[in-house]
Design an enzyme around this catalytic site. Structure first.
Site, PDB file in Angstrom:
ATOM      1  N   ALA A  98       0.884  -1.117   0.106  1.00 46.37           N
ATOM      2  CA  ALA A  98      -0.002   0.120   0.053  1.00 46.37           C
ATOM      3  C   ALA A  98       0.993   1.206  -0.218  1.00 46.37           C
ATOM      4  O   ALA A  98       2.020   1.242   0.415  1.00 46.37           O
ATOM      5  CB  ALA A  98      -0.797   0.064   1.348  1.00 46.37           C
ATOM      6  N   ASN A  99       0.268   2.540  -0.683  1.00 47.53           N
ATOM      7  CA  ASN A  99       0.984   3.725  -0.498  1.00 47.53           C
ATOM      8  C   ASN A  99       2.175   3.660  -1.034  1.00 47.53           C
ATOM      9  O   ASN A  99       2.978   4.445  -0.852  1.00 47.53           O
ATOM     10  CB  ASN A  99       1.071   4.186   0.884  1.00 47.53           C
ATOM     11  CG  ASN A  99      -0.113   4.370   1.527  1.00 47.53           C
ATOM     12  OD1 ASN A  99      -1.140   4.673   1.350  1.00 47.53           O
ATOM     13  ND2 ASN A  99      -0.205   3.824   2.948  1.00 47.53           N
ATOM     14  N   ARG A 100       2.523   2.763  -2.199  1.00 43.96           N
ATOM     15  CA  ARG A 100       3.738   2.684  -2.951  1.00 43.96           C
ATOM     16  C   ARG A 100       4.945   2.665  -2.035  1.00 43.96           C
ATOM     17  O   ARG A 100       5.974   2.487  -2.706  1.00 43.96           O
ATOM     18  CB  ARG A 100       3.804   3.954  -3.798  1.00 43.96           C
ATOM     19  CG  ARG A 100       2.828   4.310  -4.706  1.00 43.96           C
ATOM     20  CD  ARG A 100       3.254   5.646  -5.764  1.00 43.96           C
ATOM     21  NE  ARG A 100       4.311   5.218  -6.522  1.00 43.96           N
ATOM     22  CZ  ARG A 100       4.182   4.329  -7.585  1.00 43.96           C
ATOM     23  NH1 ARG A 100       3.215   3.812  -8.159  1.00 43.96           N
ATOM     24  NH2 ARG A 100       5.311   4.057  -8.388  1.00 43.96           N
ATOM     25  N   LEU A 101       4.631   1.862  -0.886  1.00 47.46           N
ATOM     26  CA  LEU A 101       6.010   1.333  -0.156  1.00 47.46           C
ATOM     27  C   LEU A 101       6.043   0.189  -0.424  1.00 47.46           C
ATOM     28  O   LEU A 101       5.866  -0.824   0.425  1.00 47.46           O
ATOM     29  CB  LEU A 101       5.873   1.815   1.519  1.00 47.46           C
ATOM     30  CG  LEU A 101       5.530   3.239   1.760  1.00 47.46           C
ATOM     31  CD1 LEU A 101       5.232   3.454   3.019  1.00 47.46           C
ATOM     32  CD2 LEU A 101       6.553   4.189   1.358  1.00 47.46           C
ATOM     33  N   HIS A 102       6.501  -0.368  -1.674  1.00 52.70           N
ATOM     34  CA  HIS A 102       6.617  -1.506  -1.907  1.00 52.70           C
ATOM     35  C   HIS A 102       7.849  -2.221  -1.335  1.00 52.70           C
ATOM     36  O   HIS A 102       8.659  -1.835  -0.937  1.00 52.70           O
ATOM     37  CB  HIS A 102       6.729  -1.654  -3.618  1.00 52.70           C
ATOM     38  CG  HIS A 102       5.684  -0.908  -4.350  1.00 52.70           C
ATOM     39  ND1 HIS A 102       4.259  -0.926  -3.832  1.00 52.70           N
ATOM     40  CD2 HIS A 102       5.819   0.093  -5.293  1.00 52.70           C
ATOM     41  CE1 HIS A 102       3.536  -0.215  -4.597  1.00 52.70           C
ATOM     42  NE2 HIS A 102       4.554   0.494  -5.371  1.00 52.70           N
TER      43      HIS A 102
END
Length: 219
Positions: A195-199
């Site tokens: 989520a939230n581009r915190l891959h």
């Protein structure tokens, strides 16, 4: 761990993309980790799980890409088959480096590979070619892949001529310009969407000594 030719499927990925990926989750070597993820993709029944984008470049460094099907993987690398006079084949032989991308977006995952590329031995090519349907064997002889042709009738006529030529020949041998290419990785990266581009991104990188270093990368 096995690395045999694999079978595609169709379906849903469930909630694999929410799980995340930690260093403790990873196998000691990239091939075992790839095998784990590949089995997950097959179990999730994704369409065409063997599909991968192969990137090559010509002698001047101008890149090109296309989707092909993975046919085998093992600790030595990833194998696919093609016409060596096609654009990808010619580029791979002229500039022996390639990239692979496995876009398993339905399960929130991606694997990227970079490394050297070169031909497999002829015995491996012959064994695989013999396993292909006869129509595909004829097609490999009939199509001058990546070359300009006048129309579809040209292919139809070539197919007819090839079928006549090999009538009564079983198995049909592979064309001399056709065969396997193996990408021997220097880097294999496993990307898990969060989520939230915190891959989560982990990279297996071959050191100068030949062992593998595992590193977490910022997304």
């Amino acid at each position: 761990m096995t690395g045999d030719t694999v079978v595609p499927g169709v379906g849903s990925a469930g909630n694999a993309e929410q799980k995340g990926l930690s260093r403790a989750d990873l196998a000691a070597d990239w091939c075992t980790q790839f095998d784990r993820w590949f089995r997950d993709v097959v179990a999730a029944a994704l369409p065409e799980p063997t599909a991968m984008v192969v990137g090559t470049a010509d002698a001047a460094g101008r890149p090109s890409g296309r989707t092909v099907l993975l046919k085998r993987y093992d600790p030595e690398g990833f194998v696919f088959f093609t016409n060596h006079t096609s654009r990808k084949g010619a580029e791979a032989l002229a500039n022996p480096y390639a990239s692979l991308v496995f876009p398993w977006f339905a399960v929130g995952r991606q694997v990227t590979v970079t490394g050297r590329v070169g031909p497999v031995d002829r015995a491996e090519t012959e064994a695989y070619f013999a396993s292909r349907p006869r129509g595909s064997q004829l097609g490999a002889w009939a199509s001058p892949q990546s070359q300009v042709i006048p129309d579809r009738n040209y292919l139809v006529e070539r197919q007819r001529e090839v079928a006549e030529r090999f009538a009564g020949t079983d198995p049909i041998p592979p064309p001399p310009h056709w065969g396997g290419l193996r990408v021997v990785p220097d880097v294999v990266e496993f990307w898990q969407g969060r989520a939230n581009r915190l891959h989560d991104r982990f990279r297996y990188r071959r050191s100068e000594q030949g062992d593998w270093i595992v590193e977490r990368l910022a997304p």
